[in-house]
Design a protein around this motif. Sequence first.
Motif, short mmCIF file in Angstrom:
data_model
loop_
_atom_site.label_atom_id
_atom_site.label_comp_id
_atom_site.label_asym_id
_atom_site.label_seq_id
_atom_site.Cartn_x
_atom_site.Cartn_y
_atom_site.Cartn_z
N LEU A 151 -6.08 11.70 -4.17
CA LEU A 151 -6.62 10.59 -4.95
C LEU A 151 -5.83 9.32 -4.72
O LEU A 151 -6.39 8.23 -4.57
N ALA A 152 -4.51 9.45 -4.69
CA ALA A 152 -3.68 8.25 -4.48
C ALA A 152 -4.00 7.61 -3.14
O ALA A 152 -4.13 6.39 -3.04
N VAL A 153 -4.12 8.45 -2.14
CA VAL A 153 -4.43 7.93 -0.81
C VAL A 153 -5.79 7.24 -0.80
O VAL A 153 -5.96 6.15 -0.24
N MET A 154 -6.75 7.90 -1.47
CA MET A 154 -8.08 7.29 -1.53
C MET A 154 -8.04 5.96 -2.25
O MET A 154 -8.70 5.00 -1.85
N LEU A 155 -7.28 5.91 -3.33
CA LEU A 155 -7.17 4.66 -4.07
C LEU A 155 -6.60 3.56 -3.19
O LEU A 155 -7.08 2.42 -3.19
N ALA A 156 -5.57 3.93 -2.43
CA ALA A 156 -4.97 2.93 -1.55
C ALA A 156 -5.97 2.45 -0.52
O ALA A 156 -6.08 1.25 -0.23
N GLY A 157 -6.74 3.39 0.02
CA GLY A 157 -7.77 3.01 0.97
C GLY A 157 -8.78 2.05 0.34
O GLY A 157 -9.16 1.04 0.94
N PHE A 178 0.83 -1.20 0.00
CA PHE A 178 0.00 0.00 0.00
C PHE A 178 0.87 1.25 0.00
O PHE A 178 0.46 2.30 -0.51
N VAL A 179 2.04 1.12 0.59
CA VAL A 179 3.00 2.21 0.50
C VAL A 179 3.32 2.46 -0.97
O VAL A 179 3.31 3.60 -1.46
N THR A 180 3.60 1.36 -1.67
CA THR A 180 3.93 1.46 -3.09
C THR A 180 2.78 2.06 -3.87
O THR A 180 2.97 2.96 -4.70
N ILE A 181 1.59 1.56 -3.60
CA ILE A 181 0.42 2.05 -4.34
C ILE A 181 0.26 3.55 -4.16
O ILE A 181 0.06 4.31 -5.13
N GLY A 182 0.36 3.99 -2.93
CA GLY A 182 0.22 5.42 -2.66
C GLY A 182 1.26 6.22 -3.42
O GLY A 182 0.93 7.18 -4.15
N ALA A 183 2.51 5.84 -3.29
CA ALA A 183 3.58 6.61 -3.91
C ALA A 183 3.47 6.62 -5.44
O ALA A 183 3.47 7.67 -6.08
#
Lengths: 292, 321, 254
Positions: A69-75, A45-50
Amino acid sequence: MGTESQYLQYLLTGLTSGSIYALIALALVVTFNITGIFNLAIGEFVTIGALTAVSLREIGCPNLPAYLLAVMLAGCTGALMERTTIHPARRASILTLIIITIGVSIALRGAALLIWRTHPYTLPPFVDAAPLHFLGAVIVPQSLFVLALAVTAVGLLFAFFDFTYTGKAVRAAMLNQTAARLVGINPNRLSLFAFTFSGIIAALAGIFITPITTATYDMGFMLGLKGFVAAILGGVTNATGAIVGGVLLGIIEAFAAGTLSSGLKDAIAMVVMIVVLLTRPAGILGSPKNGG
Amino acid sequence: MLAAIGTIVCLPLVVNNAYLLSILIVIGLYAIIAQGLGILMGFAGQVSFGQAAFYGLGAYTAAILATRYGWPPLLCLFVAPFVPTLAALVIGRPILRLREHYLVLATLGFGILVFALFKEFTGFTGGPSGLGGIPYLRIGSLVLDGDREYFYLVWTILGLTLLGMANLTNSPVGRVFRAIHTSERAAEAVGIDAAALKLQAFALSAFLAGLAGGLYSFWVTFISPAPFGFTTSVEFVLMVVVGGLGTLWGPVLGAAIIVGLDKLLQWAVPLVLPGAGGEFEIIFFGIIFVLIMLFRPKGILVPGTLRVLTGEAAGGKKCCA
Amino acid sequence: MLRVKGLTKGFGGLLAVNRVSFEVKQRQILALIGPNGAGKTTVFNLITGLLRPDEGEIYFRQHRLNRLKPFQIATLGIGRTFQNLELFTNLTVAENVMVGAYRLERAGFCRSLFRRPGTMREDLALYRRALELLEPLGLADKADAHAGDLPFGQQRLLEIARALAARPEILLLDEPAAGLNPAESRELARFLRSLVDKGQTLLLVEHDMETVMSLADEVVVLNFGTVIATGTPTEVQGNPAVIAAYLGEEEEAC
């Protein structure tokens, strides 16, 4: 550089990386205490966010919306993971659940490789400023943001747990699932919350650290693992432990890498974890009844 | 039973495809490791996500002794398994006291630690660029440089391993382990040192993994840290689980399935998604892990299946099973 | 034979066992009684090594048991049964007893990898010995049944048979009559007496007064972790403190 300023440098570097470990550890601890599961996929999830933030910026999205948006996507990914893989298996054995989270992490890592290949990517620092000099050591402004994030996250988390109804419900569930059920708290929703929340925190960590260390598709694996080390070091039963463990691990790692060899950084984190597990599995702040 | 042995013996004579033969050798090697892990998991009730470390320790010990110290390969093969066994004995006692998640993390950490050491100590291991020039195994005047001969070697050793495991599970010690599984407290109350027995199971699993490692070294003659990482350790656990925990043939079946699956993906994915690279295999592999755990977590074989299949009724072995 | 001196164990401020002392002599049946929660099973757990005492000494013959692990204590010749049965439910009745004899015939792990010719023979002898132990308890005909399938009363007896398989010098029985009907209890008492006649020493925890009175040579009464009376069954029965302790319990029950 004189030795004192060199040590100070290690300390500052360690605080920065330690804050990231602390955040990941926090995500892990919350998940563990709510669901009893160690989410071995947290690193992804770290990777996804970044990397999502990177891609969004590349297609022209301004910084702040991209990060949000990235954070929301990770969530959302966390929630998806919980619904499709954890929830159906909630009655399975711990070994099964562990293998499931490992499977998810492998799949996510493969997806990251597919989408972003092996290039390192970078994000611009939040503030365009020169590195700060402090008693002979250098610290980039981004590090201060990382530290601030860690502190804010912890503060918000404590506020949430202590002052909101939902937070207290979560705490209740963490302490006694059956009793919580009896008073109407829904464990399924809590499980969903846990995974969504941990995805968000991990993604934030990823976004904040990328300006300093760059991002690759496989950054998540070791970061996630070190998050585990931090959580265990501090004691998986409370959030404060996660913070303490993270910071401590970061500092130990920085000192060891500086004085011994940087190639052994990962090895050192593993040694720390094994030592803690073998001597005091409850961690520094954990109560001896837990763990082991 | 005889039919199975017959098939295995004749296989290399029939299979002319070198690629398939090498796959069968890999299955054999992994089956040996999975057997050891199966004893640890199904028998002693523990788990280890670090078996690849023992595999690697065996491989590197054999390779280093043969190349840097010029020991005869056969001697290296005999000595190699003892290094991981020693490691297991040293870390085993404290580690096996841990439960579930913590045991997983500790063995996982151990695996990664050893992996990092393989990469770091380039003087010894050649680091990430690997260690080459490993000589072939020589038994007397016979040089084992062909896949066909190696197949027989590996599968003979696997056969012996299976025999040993069968003896173990059917012995009084086997009974003791089943007792420990149900109530460790009661077992200790009759004087059973459960911790020592679990340690021995752990050491055995390390020994077998190390043996497979040595065999691997003398087969490929060039090793690098790559096959000894975390993913491999997870695959070993998956092999035991998928094949069926607590069965004799489970790990062998599991090894065949996982290796087969891996190769199948490598062949099938480019067909379905042309131009796709290794990434899709990884993704599918992960997804398949998850699916297997969701829908068939107990694996394929169930304890006692083969006994039923081969007609060995439980009746004849009542008293001493 | 078994000497407990000043045994003390607390759990977070609550003293479960408070300076308990008593002695079990050879070929004696000593019963530990007291109302629920008096600390009787805790004493057992302290003696057998499942718990470590905060203070006090436990001596078995000349061995000091305080810091030993449970399996070491068992190997010295101390057997026990559990209040909440801990049978090996996945094994047969006979196998339970065979495992019980472990301290007498330790099989080697490594040696078990090879099929030694003697193993079959030894195991058969073990099986026959198990039958001998099951016979007086009326379980011999169920030798190959699953231990988990037995009715409760017989499971209790099986646990005793398992403990006896190790030929213990002293046997600790934790509420052996619990869950048995009066007829079964009397059978059990008769069986335990016969054991002692043959030289066995017993330490009982028991709640059922009838069994205790008919069986025990000496009684130690616990209440709230402290010894409030020691003596023969008749002496203890008339002791006002004992009566008060049990009456107090009866009142609570109402």
